[in-house]
Write a protein that holds these residues in place. Sequence first.
Motif, PDB file in Angstrom:
ATOM      1  N   VAL A  33      19.314  15.218   3.936  1.00  0.00           N
ATOM      2  CA  VAL A  33      18.574  16.300   3.268  1.00  0.00           C
ATOM      3  C   VAL A  33      17.840  15.766   2.041  1.00  0.00           C
ATOM      4  O   VAL A  33      16.643  16.041   1.844  1.00  0.00           O
ATOM      5  N   PHE A  34      18.520  14.982   1.213  1.00  0.00           N
ATOM      6  CA  PHE A  34      17.877  14.458   0.004  1.00  0.00           C
ATOM      7  C   PHE A  34      16.825  13.408   0.333  1.00  0.00           C
ATOM      8  O   PHE A  34      15.823  13.280  -0.386  1.00  0.00           O
ATOM      9  N   LEU A  35      17.029  12.673   1.412  1.00  0.00           N
ATOM     10  CA  LEU A  35      16.017  11.709   1.835  1.00  0.00           C
ATOM     11  C   LEU A  35      14.754  12.417   2.277  1.00  0.00           C
ATOM     12  O   LEU A  35      13.633  11.993   1.955  1.00  0.00           O
ATOM     13  N   VAL A  36      14.904  13.528   2.999  1.00  0.00           N
ATOM     14  CA  VAL A  36      13.749  14.326   3.425  1.00  0.00           C
ATOM     15  C   VAL A  36      13.041  14.924   2.216  1.00  0.00           C
ATOM     16  O   VAL A  36      11.801  14.924   2.133  1.00  0.00           O
ATOM     17  N   ILE A  37      13.826  15.444   1.258  1.00  0.00           N
ATOM     18  CA  ILE A  37      13.231  16.019   0.048  1.00  0.00           C
ATOM     19  C   ILE A  37      12.405  14.973  -0.684  1.00  0.00           C
ATOM     20  O   ILE A  37      11.286  15.241  -1.140  1.00  0.00           O
TER      21      ILE A  37
ATOM     22  N   ASN B 220       0.820  -1.193   0.000  1.00  0.00           N
ATOM     23  CA  ASN B 220       0.000   0.000   0.000  1.00  0.00           C
ATOM     24  C   ASN B 220       0.863   1.255   0.000  1.00  0.00           C
ATOM     25  O   ASN B 220       1.873   1.336   0.699  1.00  0.00           O
ATOM     26  N   GLU B 221       0.437   2.271  -0.812  1.00  0.00           N
ATOM     27  CA  GLU B 221       1.232   3.490  -0.945  1.00  0.00           C
ATOM     28  C   GLU B 221       1.411   4.202   0.391  1.00  0.00           C
ATOM     29  O   GLU B 221       2.499   4.698   0.701  1.00  0.00           O
ATOM     30  N   LEU B 222       0.353   4.224   1.199  1.00  0.00           N
ATOM     31  CA  LEU B 222       0.434   4.898   2.484  1.00  0.00           C
ATOM     32  C   LEU B 222       1.424   4.199   3.412  1.00  0.00           C
ATOM     33  O   LEU B 222       2.173   4.848   4.150  1.00  0.00           O
TER      34      LEU B 222
ATOM     35  N   ILE C 124      13.233   9.315  10.365  1.00  0.00           N
ATOM     36  CA  ILE C 124      13.384   9.517  11.810  1.00  0.00           C
ATOM     37  C   ILE C 124      14.625   8.796  12.325  1.00  0.00           C
ATOM     38  O   ILE C 124      15.405   9.346  13.122  1.00  0.00           O
ATOM     39  N   VAL C 125      14.834   7.554  11.863  1.00  0.00           N
ATOM     40  CA  VAL C 125      16.000   6.777  12.302  1.00  0.00           C
ATOM     41  C   VAL C 125      17.294   7.472  11.892  1.00  0.00           C
ATOM     42  O   VAL C 125      18.238   7.594  12.689  1.00  0.00           O
TER      43      VAL C 125
ATOM     44  N   LEU D  71       6.756   3.853   6.046  1.00  0.00           N
ATOM     45  CA  LEU D  71       8.063   3.226   6.208  1.00  0.00           C
ATOM     46  C   LEU D  71       9.185   4.204   5.886  1.00  0.00           C
ATOM     47  O   LEU D  71      10.209   4.247   6.582  1.00  0.00           O
ATOM     48  N   GLN D  72       8.992   5.016   4.860  1.00  0.00           N
ATOM     49  CA  GLN D  72       9.999   6.015   4.512  1.00  0.00           C
ATOM     50  C   GLN D  72      10.133   7.071   5.609  1.00  0.00           C
ATOM     51  O   GLN D  72      11.239   7.554   5.882  1.00  0.00           O
TER      52      GLN D  72
END
Length: 275
Positions: free
Chosen positions: A106-110, A2-4, A15-16, A9-10
Amino acid sequence: MNELWMLRLQEIIVIVIAVSLVFYVIDFLKKNTRMNRIGTSLLITGWSVQTLLLLYLFINDNRFPILSLEEGFYFYAWLLLGVTIALKVIWKLDIPALLFSCLGFVFLVIHTFGAGRTTGGEVSEYLISELLIIHITFAILAYVAFSVSFVFSILYLVLYRMLKKKKWTAQFARLPSLAQAEAMMTYSIIAGIPLLFVSLLLGLEWGYIAIDGFNWLDSKIVTSFLLLVVYLFVFITRERPRIVGTTYAWIHVYAFLFVLINFFLGSSFSEFHLW
């Protein structure tokens, strides 16, 4: 999948990685190998889950997930964090690893929260809401850490005055020593600085996603970065021979005034901050 749930998970990965950054910064400031090991363990955990997600996307879509800008950000973040692990584990290069992990974060958050611009409906609102919650949580934790430094600085000044005037009584026997109070001042800002830094990164990302015509020079943003600079200055000056004892304690007291200015005055003139 599921997309949600994929997005959930992302967010956990973000957070980790954010928490691992906090431990890395503490290790960088204090040279604490235990913090370094915890940060590395969290980073490896987050990167491993990110790797599994990449494999899932590869198997599910029957192609390498790199054809869009959003996927490119995710893959780029994965590579940067992989390089960070190699630098930490194989070559023991802590400072370059810290810089790579910050860039990868930073790129993971973006990628993760930038999906709010391209997805619609509940998913978009959910992402923006979650990012704001994480941003506020880290900011409050930073304020708590700075409050602890303020309390112990006041306690240090009181203890010093009592000892100097030789007015020590049995009621003060359970209080910490001057050395313990000074150590708590330092430890608390060591925790608060990376927490505030991560909060600022997440807050800027939220503002860019959620607010049309986002003002990068908003009063709250400016005062928050000034607050970060102030506490970085406090941490740096602690190594100077003249900045000891009551002088060091008073610097913490004055620095906390910037916390109050940022919390109340910065929000009063902000275009979008409520606190």
